[in-house]
Write a protein that holds these residues in place. Structure first.
Motif, PDB file in Angstrom:
ATOM      1  N   LEU A  41     -45.593  13.680 -19.864  1.00  0.00           N
ATOM      2  CA  LEU A  41     -44.792  12.623 -20.481  1.00  0.00           C
ATOM      3  C   LEU A  41     -45.607  11.361 -20.757  1.00  0.00           C
ATOM      4  CD1 LEU A  41     -41.419  12.931 -18.511  1.00  0.00           C
ATOM      5  CD2 LEU A  41     -42.021  13.868 -20.745  1.00  0.00           C
ATOM      6  N   PHE A  42     -46.478  10.998 -19.822  1.00  0.00           N
ATOM      7  CA  PHE A  42     -47.238   9.760 -20.024  1.00  0.00           C
ATOM      8  C   PHE A  42     -48.137   9.824 -21.255  1.00  0.00           C
ATOM      9  CE2 PHE A  42     -51.176   7.351 -19.342  1.00  0.00           C
ATOM     10  CZ  PHE A  42     -50.658   6.054 -19.330  1.00  0.00           C
ATOM     11  N   PRO A  43     -48.946  10.884 -21.442  1.00  0.00           N
ATOM     12  CA  PRO A  43     -49.748  10.938 -22.675  1.00  0.00           C
ATOM     13  C   PRO A  43     -48.901  10.973 -23.936  1.00  0.00           C
ATOM     14  CG  PRO A  43     -50.585  12.479 -21.054  1.00  0.00           C
ATOM     15  CD  PRO A  43     -49.258  11.997 -20.544  1.00  0.00           C
ATOM     16  N   ALA A  44     -47.746  11.656 -23.874  1.00  0.00           N
ATOM     17  CA  ALA A  44     -46.885  11.721 -25.055  1.00  0.00           C
ATOM     18  C   ALA A  44     -46.335  10.344 -25.407  1.00  0.00           C
ATOM     19  CB  ALA A  44     -45.744  12.705 -24.814  1.00  0.00           C
ATOM     20  N   ALA A  45     -45.901   9.608 -24.404  1.00  0.00           N
ATOM     21  CA  ALA A  45     -45.390   8.259 -24.656  1.00  0.00           C
ATOM     22  C   ALA A  45     -46.502   7.336 -25.123  1.00  0.00           C
ATOM     23  CB  ALA A  45     -44.742   7.714 -23.379  1.00  0.00           C
ATOM     24  N   TRP A  46     -47.678   7.467 -24.510  1.00  0.00           N
ATOM     25  CA  TRP A  46     -48.800   6.616 -24.911  1.00  0.00           C
ATOM     26  C   TRP A  46     -49.228   6.907 -26.344  1.00  0.00           C
ATOM     27  CZ3 TRP A  46     -54.135   7.841 -25.768  1.00  0.00           C
ATOM     28  CH2 TRP A  46     -54.959   6.719 -25.889  1.00  0.00           C
ATOM     29  N   ALA A  47     -49.240   8.211 -26.725  1.00  0.00           N
ATOM     30  CA  ALA A  47     -49.603   8.576 -28.089  1.00  0.00           C
ATOM     31  C   ALA A  47     -48.583   8.041 -29.093  1.00  0.00           C
ATOM     32  CB  ALA A  47     -49.729  10.090 -28.203  1.00  0.00           C
TER      33      ALA A  47
END
Length: 300
Positions: A41-47
């Motif tokens: 979730l964190f990389p997806a939100a950051w992207a």
């Protein structure tokens, strides 16, 4: 203490005893679940946040809203990469599913050394695509490759393969089929072994020829496996990167530049990380839509 109170206390204790194994299981699973979900979730939100900015991987850049997504519409190179990806997908997905079905039917026969044959066909799938690409560079080298050596021995002209503008994409498809057909073969083989033998025997007793049994009995039973494989192989095709990276680098003349390789070039070579993140999210949306449509059509 009344009988009702005793009964209630006994019920609560029984409920706690039943709940204890579930809590114990969650105690073991929860830490890994938190890590996996967090790393997803964190990389997806950051992207997603990155796709709304014009910065690179080193600086935050300025907020530009949906400008990166609007720029996608006028990007001719992205359209070309999407076209190459579409060609690859159209050739690879049906080819791998059909070849996988044929292999599964052959590997389902009761012959000697069948376990060895099954292993041989599945081994290329577990080899990394990067290793497959490096091997393919030697096999299809125009000057020193094994394939051209065989063609010369037969008196046939040498071919350019990965270095030829018209042959490069087809060569990538052939390499992918060699390395990826093991997955459909294994899935179909498992599905074939789950088909009740009574169905096929009844069809043969009723006078059905082998091709009729295959068409009217076996293939309908394989429909769930086919839907799964179409979705899986489509996702694999749309995410093609490592094979291109280790063989052609998108060449010759960008004829093998697919979407993910174009994304990589924008984000990590030209440092247009916001634009690359926007491409990634559009690709995610397309993949989700295609998978959903395939699942919907396959379950009707």
């Amino acid at each position: 203490m009344t009988a009702a109170a005793l009964a209630g206390r006994g019920a609560r204790r029984a409920g706690r005893r039943r709940l204890l194994p579930e809590l114990t299981g969650w105690g073991f699973v929860l830490p890994a679940t938190v890590v996996i979900v967090g790393l997803s979730l964190f990389p997806a939100a950051w992207a997603l946040l990155l796709s709304l900015r014009d910065g690179d991987l080193l600086t935050g850049g300025d907020y530009v809203g949906l400008q990166n997504y609007r720029d996608l519409l006028g990007d001719a190179d992205l359209r070309a990469a999407a076209g190459h990806t579409l060609v690859y997908t159209v050739l690879f997905v049906p080819g791998s599913v059909v070849l996988g079905l044929g292999l599964a039917l052959a590997l389902n026969l009761k012959i000697r050394l069948i376990g060895f044959y099954r292993t041989c066909f599945f081994v290329p799938y577990v080899v990394s695509a990067a290793a497959t690409g490096i091997l393919a560079n030697f096999v299809f080298d125009p000057d020193f490759g094994i394939v051209n050596a065989g063609l010369k021995a037969l008196g046939l002209p040498a071919m350019g393969f990965l270095q030829d503008l018209d042959q490069a994409m087809l060569t990538l498809v052939l390499i992918s089929l060699w390395g990826g057909v093991g997955m459909p073969a294994v899935v179909y083989l498992a599905a074939l072994q789950d088909i009740p033998r009574e169905l096929t025997e009844a069809a043969r007793v009723d006078g059905g020829a082998q091709r009729h049994v295959l068409r009217h009995v076996v293939l309908p039973q394989l429909r769930p496996a086919t839907v799964f494989l179409l979705i899986w192989q489509t996702i694999t095709a749309l995410q093609l990167f490592d094979l291109v990276y280790t063989t052609t680098k998108g060449q010759p003349l960008d004829s093998t530049t697919v979407i993910v390789f174009y994304l990589y070039r924008q984000a990590f070579q030209l440092f247009h990380s916001g634009y690359g993140a926007a491409i990634a999210y559009v690709l995610f949306a397309v993949t989700l839509a295609v998978s959903g449509l395939t699942l919907w059509r396959g379950t009707k």
